[in-house]
Design a protein around this motif. Structure first.
Motif, short mmCIF file in Angstrom:
data_model
loop_
_atom_site.label_atom_id
_atom_site.label_comp_id
_atom_site.label_asym_id
_atom_site.label_seq_id
_atom_site.Cartn_x
_atom_site.Cartn_y
_atom_site.Cartn_z
N ASP A 176 0.96 -1.21 0.13
CA ASP A 176 -0.06 -0.16 0.02
C ASP A 176 0.73 1.17 0.01
OD1 ASP A 176 -2.24 -1.39 0.13
OD2 ASP A 176 -2.61 -1.40 2.15
N LEU A 177 2.00 1.08 0.73
CA LEU A 177 2.90 2.43 0.63
C LEU A 177 3.41 2.53 -0.55
CD1 LEU A 177 4.73 2.33 4.41
CD2 LEU A 177 3.47 4.13 3.20
N TYR A 178 3.74 1.58 -1.24
CA TYR A 178 4.40 1.50 -2.49
C TYR A 178 3.70 2.15 -3.55
CZ TYR A 178 6.49 -0.07 -6.95
OH TYR A 178 7.00 -0.02 -8.22
N ASP A 179 2.32 1.69 -3.49
CA ASP A 179 1.54 2.16 -4.32
C ASP A 179 1.20 3.69 -4.29
OD1 ASP A 179 1.10 -0.22 -5.39
OD2 ASP A 179 -0.88 -0.85 -4.39
N ASP A 180 1.13 4.19 -2.79
CA ASP A 180 0.93 5.62 -2.73
C ASP A 180 2.29 6.39 -3.24
OD1 ASP A 180 -1.57 5.02 -1.49
OD2 ASP A 180 -0.77 4.99 0.46
N VAL A 181 3.41 5.71 -2.97
CA VAL A 181 4.55 6.40 -3.53
C VAL A 181 4.42 6.73 -5.02
CG1 VAL A 181 6.98 6.20 -3.77
CG2 VAL A 181 6.10 5.70 -1.75
N ILE A 182 4.28 5.70 -5.72
CA ILE A 182 3.94 5.64 -7.07
C ILE A 182 2.80 6.69 -7.61
CG2 ILE A 182 3.72 4.43 -9.27
CD1 ILE A 182 6.23 3.84 -8.10
N ILE A 183 1.89 6.77 -6.78
CA ILE A 183 0.73 7.79 -7.21
C ILE A 183 1.30 9.14 -6.93
CG2 ILE A 183 -1.78 8.54 -6.73
CD1 ILE A 183 -2.06 5.38 -6.10
N GLU A 184 1.81 9.25 -5.71
CA GLU A 184 2.20 10.69 -5.56
C GLU A 184 3.35 11.24 -6.46
OE1 GLU A 184 0.81 13.03 -3.48
OE2 GLU A 184 -0.76 11.52 -2.96
N SER A 185 4.19 10.28 -6.80
CA SER A 185 5.20 10.65 -7.69
C SER A 185 4.74 11.05 -9.18
CB SER A 185 6.29 9.61 -7.68
OG SER A 185 7.39 9.97 -8.69
N ARG A 186 4.02 10.36 -9.54
CA ARG A 186 3.51 10.17 -10.97
C ARG A 186 2.45 11.79 -11.23
NH1 ARG A 186 1.79 4.31 -12.69
NH2 ARG A 186 3.90 3.51 -12.97
N GLN A 187 1.86 12.09 -9.84
CA GLN A 187 0.89 13.04 -9.82
C GLN A 187 1.81 14.45 -9.71
OE1 GLN A 187 -1.49 13.46 -6.60
NE2 GLN A 187 -2.35 15.36 -6.87
N ALA A 188 3.17 14.46 -8.97
CA ALA A 188 3.83 15.44 -9.03
C ALA A 188 4.64 15.82 -10.42
CB ALA A 188 5.00 15.05 -8.02
N ILE A 189 4.95 14.86 -11.01
CA ILE A 189 5.45 14.71 -12.40
C ILE A 189 4.55 15.33 -13.20
CG2 ILE A 189 6.21 13.45 -14.43
CD1 ILE A 189 7.63 11.61 -12.49
N GLU A 190 3.02 15.07 -13.28
CA GLU A 190 2.30 15.69 -14.28
C GLU A 190 1.94 16.92 -13.89
OE1 GLU A 190 -1.13 13.07 -13.90
OE2 GLU A 190 -0.50 11.31 -14.82
N THR A 191 2.00 17.23 -12.45
CA THR A 191 1.60 18.89 -12.08
C THR A 191 2.86 19.76 -12.59
OG1 THR A 191 0.19 17.94 -10.06
CG2 THR A 191 1.18 20.39 -10.18
N CYS A 192 4.12 19.31 -12.52
CA CYS A 192 5.20 19.96 -12.76
C CYS A 192 5.09 20.16 -14.19
CB CYS A 192 6.53 19.02 -12.49
SG CYS A 192 7.82 20.25 -12.62
N ASN A 193 4.92 19.22 -15.07
CA ASN A 193 4.87 19.45 -16.46
C ASN A 193 3.62 20.49 -17.06
OD1 ASN A 193 6.95 17.51 -16.82
ND2 ASN A 193 5.56 15.95 -17.13
N ILE A 194 2.69 20.20 -16.32
CA ILE A 194 1.57 21.43 -16.48
C ILE A 194 2.18 22.80 -16.15
CG2 ILE A 194 -0.80 22.20 -15.86
CD1 ILE A 194 -1.51 19.23 -15.52
N TYR A 195 2.45 22.75 -14.80
CA TYR A 195 2.98 24.42 -14.46
C TYR A 195 3.97 24.69 -15.57
CZ TYR A 195 0.22 23.79 -10.28
OH TYR A 195 -0.81 23.44 -9.33
N LYS A 196 4.98 23.81 -15.92
CA LYS A 196 6.11 24.43 -16.50
C LYS A 196 5.44 24.56 -18.09
CE LYS A 196 9.00 21.11 -18.25
NZ LYS A 196 10.00 20.12 -18.39
#
Length: 332
Positions: free
Chosen positions: A210-230
Motif C-alpha cells: 500500500d505504501l509503495y502504491d501511494d509512492v508511485i501515485i504521488e510521484s506521478r501526480q507530482a510529475i504531471e503537475t510539474c509538466n503542466i505548470y512548466k
C-alpha cells in the motif's frame, strides 16, 4: 553533524547518545572523520556515505555487501541575493543494513525534520517502512512546493497586468528554471521508485504494498503537475515576450511619425539659409520665388505620402473587427 534516533513507531523518535542496533543515524554535511567513524560502527563503506555529498549526484540505487542505498533528489528552498526564494533540489541518501538506517545529506531536510518532531510516524527498526515513508513524504513535499510556485506565478502575473517591469520578468524566469530542476529530479526519482518493488517484503506484505502504491501515485501526480505548470509558464513567458515586442513596435512607430512631422518645418526653415529667393525677402519679386513654392509642394506631398503609409494599418484593423462581429453573429 551526527545524531542518533530510536523509535518503535508509536511516538516521536528519541535521540540517543550513542550508536545502538536498530537506530537511525542522521548525517548532515558530515566531516571525513565522522564518515570514518560511522563506517566503522555500521559496516557501511565510506564511498556510500559520501555519495550524496556531491550536489550533482544523480538519483540511483546501489546494493553492496548487505547494504542497500537509495539516492533521491529532494526539494529545497534557498534565499537568493534579491531577498526572494529559489527552488532547487539536493540529493539525499537512505542507506540501511541489518544494523541500522543511515540518512546522508549536505543540508537539513524538511521531511526528516517531520520524522524527528513526530509529525510523521516512523519505526527505526523497520527499514523498509522507513524508506517507503520517506519516499512518500518526499513526493508530497514536491507537490507542496509546486503549489507554492503556482501561487507565486499567479501573483506575479497579476502585478504584470498593472505594470510590466524587469523585476517581475526575472522572477518568472527564476520560477521557470525551478520547474526545470523539479522536472528533471522527479523523473530521476521515478526510476528509483520503480526499483522499490524489488526490495524484500514490498511485494509480499500488504502494508508495504500500500505504501509503495501511494509512492508511485504521488510521484506521478507530482510529475504531471510539474509538466503542466512548466508548460503554462513557458506559454506565459512567450506571451509576455510578444506583448513587449508589440509595445516596442508601437513606440517606435509613434517616434517615427513624430520625427517625420518635426523634420518638415526643419526642412522648410533650412531654405532660408540657402541661396534661394524666398517670399517676403527684401527686394525679391513674388514671381521670382517659383522654385521655393515647388520645393514646399514636393515636401508636403512627400510628407503626406509617408504619413498615409504609416497609418495604413488602421482601416485594416477596423475591417477585421467588423468581420469578427459578422462571424459572431453567424455563429449565434
Amino acid at each position: 553533524m551526527i545524531k542518533f534516533f530510536l523509535s518503535d513507531g508509536g511516538r516521536a523518535p528519541a535521540e540517543a547518545e550513542k550508536f545502538t542496533s536498530g537506530c537511525w543515524v542522521d548525517l548532515v554535511n558530515p566531516a571525513d572523520d565522522e564518515c570514518e567513524n560511522i563506517s566503522a560502527l555500521t559496516g557501511i563503506s565510506e564511498d556510500m556515505l559520501k555519495a550524496a555529498l556531491d550536489e550533482e549526484e544523480r538519483a540511483r540505487t546501489e546494493f553492496d555487501d548487505g547494504n542497500a542505498m537509495f539516492i533521491v533528489d529532494c526539494p529545497l528552498i534557498e534565499e537568493n541575493d534579491g531577498g526572494g526564494d529559489d527552488y532547487t533540489t539536493i540529493p539525499l541518501a537512505v542507506i540501511y543494513n541489518e544494523k541500522c538506517i543511515v540518512t546522508v545529506c549536505l543540508k537539513g531536510n524538511t521531511v526528516l525534520k517531520d520524522f524527528i518532531t513526530g509529525r510523521e510516524r516512523i519505526d527505526t527498526r523497520s527499514r523498509v517502512h522507513f524508506l517507503l515513508t520517506f519516499m512518500l513524504c518526499n513526493a508530497k513535499r514536491f507537490l507542496y512546493y509546486l503549489k507554492q510556485i503556482d501561487r507565486k506565478t499567479r501573483r506575479i502575473q497579476t502585478e504584470m497586468e498593472k505594470t510590466m517591469r524587469n523585476t517581475e520578468i526575472i522572477q518568472l524566469l527564476d520560477l521557470q528554471n525551478s520547474l526545470v530542476y523539479f522536472s528533471t529530479s522527479l523523473n530521476s526519482n521515478e526510476r528509483v521508485h520503480e526499483k522499490l518493488f524489488k526490495v524484500e517484503g514490498v511485494a509480499t506484505r500488504e502494508e508495504y504494498r500500500d505504501l509503495y502504491d501511494d509512492v508511485i501515485i504521488e510521484s506521478r501526480q507530482a510529475i504531471e503537475t510539474c509538466n503542466i505548470y512548466k508548460n503554462i509558464l513557458s506559454v506565459t513567458m512567450d506571451a509576455y515576450g510578444s506583448v513587449i515586442s508589440n509595445n516596442a513596435n508601437d513606440t517606435m512607430k509613434k517616434l517615427t511619425i513624430i520625427t517625420i512631422l518635426l523634420a518638415v518645418p526643419t526642412m522648410i526653415a533650412g531654405f532660408w539659409g540657402m541661396n534661394m529667393p524666398v517670399p517676403w525677402q527684401d527686394g525679391v519679386a513674388f514671381k521670382d520665388t517659383g522654385w521655393f513654392w515647388l520645393v514646399i509642394a514636393l515636401t508636403v506631398t512627400f510628407t503626406a505620402i509617408i504619413g498615409a503609409l504609416l497609418l495604413k494599418g488602421r482601416p485594416l484593423k477596423k475591417r477585421t473587427r467588423r468581420k469578427r462581429k459578422k462571424d459572431r453573429r453567424k455563429d449565434e
